[in-house]
Design an enzyme around this catalytic site. Structure first.
Site, mmCIF file in Angstrom:
data_model
loop_
_atom_site.group_PDB
_atom_site.id
_atom_site.type_symbol
_atom_site.label_atom_id
_atom_site.label_comp_id
_atom_site.label_asym_id
_atom_site.label_seq_id
_atom_site.Cartn_x
_atom_site.Cartn_y
_atom_site.Cartn_z
ATOM 1 N N HIS A 145 90.947 -12.591 -19.386
ATOM 2 C CA HIS A 145 91.995 -12.400 -18.371
ATOM 3 C C HIS A 145 91.950 -10.972 -17.879
ATOM 4 O O HIS A 145 91.636 -10.068 -18.650
ATOM 5 C CB HIS A 145 93.379 -12.710 -18.963
ATOM 6 C CG HIS A 145 94.415 -12.955 -17.918
ATOM 7 N ND1 HIS A 145 95.140 -11.946 -17.347
ATOM 8 C CD2 HIS A 145 94.816 -14.106 -17.325
ATOM 9 C CE1 HIS A 145 95.963 -12.462 -16.452
ATOM 10 N NE2 HIS A 145 95.790 -13.762 -16.413
ATOM 11 N N GLU A 191 94.451 -21.585 -18.954
ATOM 12 C CA GLU A 191 93.711 -22.762 -18.494
ATOM 13 C C GLU A 191 93.195 -23.647 -19.625
ATOM 14 O O GLU A 191 92.940 -24.827 -19.429
ATOM 15 C CB GLU A 191 92.541 -22.324 -17.605
ATOM 16 C CG GLU A 191 92.947 -21.539 -16.370
ATOM 17 C CD GLU A 191 93.716 -22.355 -15.353
ATOM 18 O OE1 GLU A 191 94.564 -23.169 -15.749
ATOM 19 O OE2 GLU A 191 93.466 -22.171 -14.152
HETATM 20 N N1 ACO Z 1 83.158 -15.864 -20.881
HETATM 21 C C1 ACO Z 1 82.117 -15.028 -21.020
HETATM 22 N N2 ACO Z 1 82.154 -13.732 -20.691
HETATM 23 C C2 ACO Z 1 83.304 -13.273 -20.206
HETATM 24 C C3 ACO Z 1 84.442 -14.087 -20.038
HETATM 25 C C4 ACO Z 1 84.341 -15.435 -20.405
HETATM 26 N N3 ACO Z 1 85.366 -16.274 -20.283
HETATM 27 N N4 ACO Z 1 85.443 -13.353 -19.528
HETATM 28 C C5 ACO Z 1 84.956 -12.122 -19.335
HETATM 29 N N5 ACO Z 1 83.672 -12.075 -19.764
HETATM 30 C C6 ACO Z 1 82.786 -10.917 -19.728
HETATM 31 C C7 ACO Z 1 82.369 -10.577 -18.317
HETATM 32 O O1 ACO Z 1 81.201 -11.282 -17.943
HETATM 33 C C8 ACO Z 1 82.160 -9.110 -18.357
HETATM 34 O O2 ACO Z 1 80.887 -8.879 -18.908
HETATM 35 P P1 ACO Z 1 79.988 -7.626 -18.385
HETATM 36 O O3 ACO Z 1 80.781 -6.410 -18.740
HETATM 37 O O4 ACO Z 1 78.720 -7.766 -19.159
HETATM 38 O O5 ACO Z 1 79.833 -7.812 -16.914
HETATM 39 C C9 ACO Z 1 83.189 -8.647 -19.417
HETATM 40 O O6 ACO Z 1 83.506 -9.788 -20.210
HETATM 41 C C10 ACO Z 1 84.452 -8.131 -18.816
HETATM 42 O O7 ACO Z 1 85.051 -9.137 -18.032
HETATM 43 P P2 ACO Z 1 85.467 -8.913 -16.542
HETATM 44 O O8 ACO Z 1 84.437 -9.546 -15.671
HETATM 45 O O9 ACO Z 1 85.803 -7.484 -16.285
HETATM 46 O O10 ACO Z 1 86.768 -9.708 -16.468
HETATM 47 P P3 ACO Z 1 87.674 -9.819 -15.176
HETATM 48 O O11 ACO Z 1 88.949 -9.131 -15.475
HETATM 49 O O12 ACO Z 1 86.987 -9.392 -13.931
HETATM 50 O O13 ACO Z 1 87.819 -11.370 -15.047
HETATM 51 C C11 ACO Z 1 88.344 -13.568 -15.642
HETATM 52 C C12 ACO Z 1 88.819 -12.115 -15.679
HETATM 53 C C13 ACO Z 1 87.856 -13.906 -14.247
HETATM 54 C C14 ACO Z 1 89.536 -14.451 -15.966
HETATM 55 C C15 ACO Z 1 87.210 -13.745 -16.668
HETATM 56 O O14 ACO Z 1 87.681 -13.475 -17.965
HETATM 57 C C16 ACO Z 1 86.612 -15.147 -16.609
HETATM 58 O O15 ACO Z 1 85.726 -15.390 -15.806
HETATM 59 N N6 ACO Z 1 87.102 -16.113 -17.450
HETATM 60 C C17 ACO Z 1 86.611 -17.469 -17.386
HETATM 61 C C18 ACO Z 1 87.285 -18.216 -16.222
HETATM 62 C C19 ACO Z 1 88.734 -18.518 -16.500
HETATM 63 O O16 ACO Z 1 89.116 -18.932 -17.588
HETATM 64 N N7 ACO Z 1 89.560 -18.307 -15.458
HETATM 65 C C20 ACO Z 1 91.008 -18.568 -15.531
HETATM 66 C C21 ACO Z 1 91.790 -17.292 -15.688
HETATM 67 S S1 ACO Z 1 93.528 -17.589 -15.856
HETATM 68 C C22 ACO Z 1 94.051 -17.832 -14.250
HETATM 69 O O17 ACO Z 1 93.535 -17.271 -13.319
HETATM 70 C C23 ACO Z 1 95.134 -18.783 -14.013
#
Ligand code: ACO
Length: 362
Positions: free
Chosen positions: A247, A306
């Site tokens: 998140h 989710e």
């Molecule tokens: N699975 C694998 N890797 C992840 C996940 C995940 N669920 N979440 C974050 N990471 C990784 C990213 O790839 C990133 O890696 P990097 O540094 O090598 O590029 C690192 O962790 C940091 O994450 P960010 O990309 O900075 O996270 P951000 O704050 O931009 O995104 C998000 C948050 C989009 C929710 C992300 O955690 C994600 O994609 N989760 C999976 C999708 C999901 O569950 N979405 C629903 C969110 S709740 C809602 O919106 C209602």
């Protein structure tokens, strides 16, 4: 010049009285009420009124009957759901039908927009199966009527309560991507329908409200708890993200995950369904958290809303393609409150970009 911040992380872009997300403490407050005091305790209509208070002059004390009547008005648009539209995804159908609603800022417009996602989602799912739409029952609560319009049979009290808990849990959540999109559009004074459609379009993506459908794919892929780790590592090796985890704001577990897990447990107990699916989900969750902690030690990635949304909506018999639109059936009330707040207290939202292209040749 101010430093550019990718993804606007930690940027404060609005002042709001509507909700506060405390990402370090794992707390969500909606207009002075903690999520625990609302989810499973207060009805969706009550919580919607809590958000709308002060944003409409003529707001009635109880929104249940006006929202029911608004569902009936929205249902008139379902006649436009032809065979061309029914070949599209549930989200595309709901988006197209929403675009038929007139813009404006009146309470009647707001009620119709809040009511419409539930009506259109039920009609879309039925149309995709070649079934005729079912008209709303204006006397029912919003959650109970959504399930009835979807199935053509009344929902049990336990089912209606579970969906009501879900709609309350997702009704508002600070300046998430879809609410920000709605506020940007509202800040131009485009009208409530435009703001709600903007919110829906942002919600659609798998990084935001489109995640719970893929959570079901993940749970279907893991056939036994002991296979969870291998399956998840395979997904990460393909470059996938683990849906339902991570998140932008929460650095601890999303409090909405606990509210929804409790609702799933209550529902399965009421339905006398063996908790096998829940046990599998718990194994997947535990393996995912371990793997994410190992791979991203510097970034605390926890369970988000989710993951248990998927289990709850699945237990209610909703098809995964309808999950995001069901999210919108709750969140539309929040988008509308934010749109009204933006117009009343905010300015045009117009940030700048930093040009990094070639300079003009003089
Ligand atoms: N699975 C694998 N890797 C992840 C996940 C995940 N669920 N979440 C974050 N990471 C990784 C990213 O790839 C990133 O890696 P990097 O540094 O090598 O590029 C690192 O962790 C940091 O994450 P960010 O990309 O900075 O996270 P951000 O704050 O931009 O995104 C998000 C948050 C989009 C929710 C992300 O955690 C994600 O994609 N989760 C999976 C999708 C999901 O569950 N979405 C629903 C969110 S709740 C809602 O919106 C209602």
């Amino acid at each position: 010049m101010i430093e550019a911040i990718d993804g606007l992380e930690n940027v404060i872009a609005a002042h709001t009285l509507l909700s506060e997300v405390d990402g370090d403490a794992g707390r969500l407050v909606i207009r002075g009420h903690s999520l625990a005091d609302l989810a499973g305790v207060r009805a969706f209509e009550w919580t919607m009124r809590l958000l709308w208070e002060g944003h409409f002059e003529d707001l009635p004390d109880d929104l249940a009957a006006p929202l029911g009547r608004a569902r009936a008005e929205a249902f008139e648009e379902v006649a436009a759901l032809d065979t061309h539209l029914s070949d599209m995804t549930t989200m595309e159908i709901v988006r197209a039908l929403l675009a038929r609603l007139a813009d404006g800022d009146a309470l009647s417009t707001a009620l119709r927009l809040a009511a419409a996602p539930a009506v259109f989602t039920a009609a879309a799912v039925r149309a995709q199966k070649g079934q005729a739409p079912i008209a709303p029952d204006v006397r029912l609560g919003h959650a109970a009527d959504l399930l009835r319009m979807l199935r053509g049979a009344p929902a049990s009290d336990a089912e209606a309560r579970a969906l009501d808990t879900y709609l309350v849990t997702v009704i508002d959540h600070g300046l998430n991507a879809s609410t920000f999109a709605a506020r940007v559009v509202a800040s131009t004074h485009a009208g409530l329908a435009s703001a709600v459609i903007a919110g829906l379009c942002a919600l659609k993506g798998p990084l935001h409200g489109g995640a719970p459908g893929p959570v079901i794919e993940m749970l279907n892929g893991v056939t036994a708890p002991e296979e969870a780790r291998a399956w998840l590592e395979g997904a990460l090796a393909r470059g996938d993200r683990l849906m339902g985890f991570g998140h932008r704001v929460y650095r601890v577990r999303d409090p909405r995950a606990d509210a929804l897990k409790a609702a799933v447990k209550r529902l399965l107990t009421a339905q006398k369904v063996p908790p096998g699916r829940l046990r599998l989900a718990e194994a997947v969750e535990s393996a995912a958290l371990t793997i994410l902690a190992e791979r991203k030690p510097g970034r605390s990635l926890a369970t988000n809303v989710e993951f248990y949304t998927a289990l709850l909506l699945e237990a209610l018999g909703l098809p995964p393609e309808a999950f995001t639109c069901t999210f919108a059936a709750g969140r539309a009330a929040g988008w509308i409150a934010h749109a009204r707040e933006q117009v009343a207290t905010g300015r045009l939202i117009r940030p700048q970009s930093r040009y990094v292209g070639p300079r003009a040749i003089d």
